[in-house]
Design an enzyme around this catalytic site. Structure first.
Site, PDB file in Angstrom:
ATOM      1  CD  GLU A  89     -36.773  41.908  23.339  1.00 48.90           C
ATOM      2  OE1 GLU A  89     -38.080  41.618  24.013  1.00 48.90           O
ATOM      3  OE2 GLU A  89     -36.696  42.681  22.888  1.00 48.90           O
ATOM      4  CB  CYS A 109     -30.100  44.161  32.630  1.00 48.44           C
ATOM      5  SG  CYS A 109     -28.814  44.301  32.792  1.00 48.44           S
ATOM      6  CB  CYS A 113     -29.490  51.449  31.260  1.00 48.79           C
ATOM      7  SG  CYS A 113     -27.905  50.863  30.986  1.00 48.79           S
ATOM      8  N   GLY A 152     -29.279  42.173  28.859  1.00 51.78           N
ATOM      9  CA  GLY A 152     -28.226  41.849  30.270  1.00 51.78           C
ATOM     10  C   GLY A 152     -27.363  42.370  29.676  1.00 51.78           C
ATOM     11  CB  SER A 184     -22.474  45.800  24.315  1.00 48.86           C
ATOM     12  OG  SER A 184     -23.403  46.707  24.489  1.00 48.86           O
ATOM     13  CG  LEU A 208     -18.749  57.160  25.697  1.00 41.58           C
ATOM     14  CD1 LEU A 208     -18.442  56.227  27.563  1.00 41.58           C
ATOM     15  CD2 LEU A 208     -17.752  57.707  25.223  1.00 41.58           C
ATOM     16  CG  HIS A 209     -25.596  55.260  25.920  1.00 40.21           C
ATOM     17  ND1 HIS A 209     -25.849  55.020  24.546  1.00 40.21           N
ATOM     18  CD2 HIS A 209     -25.576  53.798  26.177  1.00 40.21           C
ATOM     19  CE1 HIS A 209     -26.281  53.900  24.178  1.00 40.21           C
ATOM     20  NE2 HIS A 209     -25.813  52.915  25.749  1.00 40.21           N
ATOM     21  CG  ASN A 311     -37.375  51.206  19.017  1.00 46.61           C
ATOM     22  OD1 ASN A 311     -37.731  52.145  18.035  1.00 46.61           O
ATOM     23  ND2 ASN A 311     -35.971  50.773  18.152  1.00 46.61           N
ATOM     24  CB  CYS A 354     -32.878  45.633  24.095  1.00 51.28           C
ATOM     25  SG  CYS A 354     -32.429  44.588  24.755  1.00 51.28           S
TER      26      CYS A 354
HETATM   27  S1  SF4 Z   1     -28.775  48.800  28.093  1.00 54.24           S
HETATM   28 FE1  SF4 Z   1     -27.732  47.008  28.642  1.00 54.24          FE
HETATM   29  S2  SF4 Z   1     -26.867  47.263  30.270  1.00 54.24           S
HETATM   30 FE2  SF4 Z   1     -28.472  48.811  30.410  1.00 54.24          FE
HETATM   31  S3  SF4 Z   1     -30.465  48.016  31.447  1.00 54.24           S
HETATM   32 FE3  SF4 Z   1     -30.311  47.611  29.015  1.00 54.24          FE
HETATM   33  S4  SF4 Z   1     -29.513  45.299  28.731  1.00 54.24           S
HETATM   34 FE4  SF4 Z   1     -28.837  46.071  30.655  1.00 54.24          FE
END
Ligand code: SF4
Length: 362
Positions: A89, A109, A113, A152, A184, A208-209, A311, A354
């Site tokens: 996407e 990916c 995360c 990714g 990123s 970073l988060h 989100n 995403c």
């Molecule tokens: S935020 Fe980026 S690096 Fe983390 S799982 Fe999603 S796509 Fe992968």
């Protein structure tokens, strides 16, 4: 297997033309057509016999738009189909200064995360440089800026991503300036350092988060491998090499990383007062353009924090922070001398975060 042409530089296309027995100048015509998303049949400047040979031995289009989801704000989300049937996407975001296209670099990916839908089924495969370029070409309309922030981790597919950047920079092709590209990363330190040596000078957006390792480990498994101090140091190396301000991405997750204490800790980290500071560093950051807070410690670097209201993802129990909390976090950072803004949500009336669109489709 057919040769994927959109992933080749002009020099490589020129070599290929020679090997196939065509004049070298045909490569210059071909690269333009390829990045316009033309198929071999729509390349009138090339002789018919040449187009036939190319169609037999090469691929011109690596990506097609499988479905388009227009947004009320003028942008759109896309599901793209690849030659092997994979679906990825992407997003087109409409800004006053031009359109920005958000591209994927992998199918899925493996970074895991906790707040991301792209990783829920793991990594299926890396995209080729041609498949990344194909996400631009299939749009068949101008693209101002490119951000590698879709599905990714770009540095987990390092060689193809670097190849892609060189290909879209080709003056006779898309001719996209590296100043109009953002990449990123969730903080793969060795690749960040290697990338600093490539001389590509795109904007690095570091996800970073969290302001410390303990908290980061609860939402990003990669934090078990690379600590925030090393990520900040690698960011500074990148800044020193490229001169590009670093963007730190920070998704605000309700009751996880959105407290005033987290904002204060983040400000200290970005000012350069992290525990691993090198001894004998100047007491004032040399490049700091933030605010008037006491900046004693190792030098900071020009940076900006992009706050992203999360989100929610139905498969996870994490929720986004309230609007008030997002504003409060931004104010705290600004008060502490850190440049920060809340990212405008674009095309978010279509399938949220995403990776969700692709999952819904699968
Ligand atoms: S935020 Fe980026 S690096 Fe983390 S799982 Fe999603 S796509 Fe992968």
């Amino acid at each position: 297997m057919k040769t994927e042409l959109p992933g080749l530089t002009l020099a490589e296309l020129t070599d290929l033309m020679k090997r196939m027995g065509f004049p070298a100048f045909r490569a210059k015509q071909l690269i333009k057509y390829l990045h316009e998303g033309a198929d071999f049949a729509d390349m009138p400047l090339l002789p018919k016999e040449m187009r036939g040979r190319l169609a037999e031995e090469c691929e011109a289009n690596t990506v097609t738009i499988h479905k388009e989801f227009p947004s009320a704000d003028g942008g759109a989300k896309y599901l793209y189909a690849l030659r092997d049937g994979s679906i990825i996407e992407g997003v087109r975001m409409r800004y006053s200064y031009g359109d920005t296209l958000c591209l994927s670099t992998q199918v899925g990916c493996r970074m895991g995360c906790a707040f991301c839908a792209s990783t829920l089924d793991g990594l299926a495969r890396n995209l080729t440089a041609g498949e990344m370029a194909g996400q631009i070409a299939c749009q068949k309309q101008p693209v101002g800026n490119v951000v590698l922030m879709g599905s990714g981790e770009p540095f987990d597919n390092y060689d193809e991503v670097v190849r892609f950047l060189r290909v879209i920079h080709e003056p006779l092709g898309l001719n996209i300036s590296m100043r109009r590209v953002s990449l990123s990363t969730c903080g793969l330190v060795p690749q960040m350092l290697r990338f600093a040596e490539e001389g590509l000078n795109v904007t690095l957006a570091v996800s970073l988060h969290a302001p410390n390792d303990d908290l980061r480990k609860t939402i990003m498994p990669i934090a078990e491998v690379y600590g925030v101090a090393d990520i900040i140091r690698a960011s500074r190396v990148y800044f020193n090499k490229s001169g590009r301000r670093i963007i730190f991405e920070y998704a605000l997750i309700k009751d996880v990383n959105d407290s005033d204490a987290c904002a204060a800790e983040l400000a200290i980290l970005l000012h350069g007062n992290h525990p691993a500071k090198s001894p004998g560093s100047p007491t004032k950051p040399q490049f700091w353009r933030g605010g008037s807070t006491d900046l004693s410690g190792t030098p900071g670097m020009p940076c900006h924090v992009n706050l992203i209201p999360l989100n929610g993802i139905p498969e996870r129990s994490l929720a986004g922070s309230s609007k008030n909390r997002v504003r409060a976090f931004e104010s705290k950072l600004t008060e502490l001398g850190i440049s920060a803004t809340v990212r405008r949500s674009l095309a978010d009336d279509v399938a949220g975060a995403c990776g969700q669109l692709r999952r819904a489709n699968l």
